[in-house]
Design a protein around this motif. Structure first.
Motif, PDB file in Angstrom:
ATOM      1  N   ASP A 171      62.441  -4.568  75.580  1.00  0.00           N
ATOM      2  CA  ASP A 171      62.725  -3.610  74.503  1.00  0.00           C
ATOM      3  C   ASP A 171      61.625  -3.754  73.458  1.00  0.00           C
ATOM      4  O   ASP A 171      61.758  -4.504  72.497  1.00  0.00           O
ATOM      5  CB  ASP A 171      64.100  -3.889  73.898  1.00  0.00           C
ATOM      6  CG  ASP A 171      64.484  -2.870  72.826  1.00  0.00           C
ATOM      7  OD1 ASP A 171      63.851  -1.794  72.786  1.00  0.00           O
ATOM      8  OD2 ASP A 171      65.392  -3.148  72.034  1.00  0.00           O
TER       9      ASP A 171
ATOM     10  N   ARG B 247      69.612  -8.528  71.054  1.00  0.00           N
ATOM     11  CA  ARG B 247      68.164  -8.327  71.037  1.00  0.00           C
ATOM     12  C   ARG B 247      67.490  -9.579  70.503  1.00  0.00           C
ATOM     13  O   ARG B 247      67.882 -10.115  69.460  1.00  0.00           O
ATOM     14  CB  ARG B 247      67.801  -7.117  70.172  1.00  0.00           C
ATOM     15  CG  ARG B 247      66.356  -6.662  70.304  1.00  0.00           C
ATOM     16  CD  ARG B 247      66.127  -5.381  69.503  1.00  0.00           C
ATOM     17  NE  ARG B 247      64.830  -4.799  69.783  1.00  0.00           N
ATOM     18  CZ  ARG B 247      63.698  -5.124  69.150  1.00  0.00           C
ATOM     19  NH1 ARG B 247      63.735  -6.053  68.196  1.00  0.00           N
ATOM     20  NH2 ARG B 247      62.556  -4.548  69.459  1.00  0.00           N
TER      21      ARG B 247
ATOM     22  N   VAL C 206      66.315  -7.650  75.479  1.00  0.00           N
ATOM     23  CA  VAL C 206      67.745  -7.537  75.239  1.00  0.00           C
ATOM     24  C   VAL C 206      68.465  -8.329  76.311  1.00  0.00           C
ATOM     25  O   VAL C 206      68.222  -8.124  77.509  1.00  0.00           O
ATOM     26  CB  VAL C 206      68.210  -6.064  75.260  1.00  0.00           C
ATOM     27  CG1 VAL C 206      69.736  -5.980  75.218  1.00  0.00           C
ATOM     28  CG2 VAL C 206      67.609  -5.301  74.082  1.00  0.00           C
TER      29      VAL C 206
END
Length: 272
Positions: free
Chosen positions: A155, A124, A160
């Protein structure tokens, strides 16, 4: 515009409903405090809000309250400005990162739920971290293409990346001087070849492993797998997948050797 959205009960991403109190661990800032924390002037903050670069704050009466999400957004804007992006380009990048948040993009890419046998580690990244990895080449076109191929998925305020290994390899290649757009174009072609290679091994598994693990009849009928079946199949994949990867690596290495020899070896002399 904001009044119309509020009348319809709509909110921007990150906006809290009117009157919603923050959680007990949520840090909030008044406008002057947020500007000071971000190292900008209140006038600059107002300008960013007018350009719609920030989600609307939470309002309590006439007081606007900002949170850590707004502070991170301001830091991202500062980092992208330092890399030469314009405010218009930054707005496009932020829109690209947020696009598909509610449109099922992750599900369409096949990464909505954790894959039971996934081996690659996902990473992430904030917009600022993504720009750091790729030397500031994360313009809207590159971000959109990476999402289209399936390397990135939105996200929240971040993205991500589907593979830490791919992230590290591609960012290293960018640092070696290869433009990210060129790598993405090559990655699209490489993914098609990789899918073809995976299909070769999948077919072997389908014919040789599934009947052994699930039983000949169940594999042919396509009956649902039980928890015991899943455990057996997972165990088989843990044994076979490293071997398949080693075979593919060796074949690619041999192919690179052949290609390099063809490029670097002098051509044979013309016949006399």
């Amino acid at each position: 515009m904001e009044a119309t959205r509020a009348a319809r009960g709509q909110r921007e991403p990150g906006e809290q409903p009117a009157g919603t109190a923050p959680g007990p661990d949520t840090r909030e800032y008044r406008a002057e405090e947020l500007a000071q924390a971000a190292g900008i002037t209140p006038r600059t903050l107002r300008f960013y809000r007018e350009r719609r670069l920030l989600p609307p704050p939470r309002r309590a009466g006439r007081v606007a309250w900002f949170n850590e999400q707004h502070l991170e957004r301001l830091r991202t804007i500062a980092a992208l400005l330092a890399r030469g992006h314009t405010l218009g380009g930054i707005a496009e990048i932020l829109t690209a990162l947020a696009s598909g948040r509610d449109s099922g993009t992750a599900r369409l890419l096949g990464v909505h739920e954790p894959q039971p046998w996934a081996e690659e580690e996902q990473v992430r990244l904030s917009a600022r971290e993504l720009a750091d990895h790729y030397a500031g080449e994360t313009d809207p076109e590159n971000v959109a293409l990476a999402m289209e191929i399936g390397y990135l998925r939105p996200d929240g305020e971040a993205v991500v990346h589907v593979s830490r290994d791919l992230l590290e390899a591609s960012s290293a290649l960018v640092r070696e001087g290869i433009p990210l757009a060129i790598l993405l174009a090559a990655g699209r072609e490489l993914r098609a070849h990789a899918d073809a290679l995976a299909e070769v091994f999948t077919e072997v598994l389908r014919r040789q492993v599934l009947p052994e693990v699930l039983g000949e009849g169940r594999a042919e009928r396509g009956a649902p797998a039980s928890e015991t079946d899943i455990a057996r199949l997972t165990e088989a994949l843990e044994r076979l997948r490293p071997l398949a990867k080693k075979a593919v690596y060796a074949e690619v290495s041999l192919a690179l050797d052949r290609r390099l020899r063809a490029e670097l070896d002098p051509p044979p002399p013309p016949p006399a």
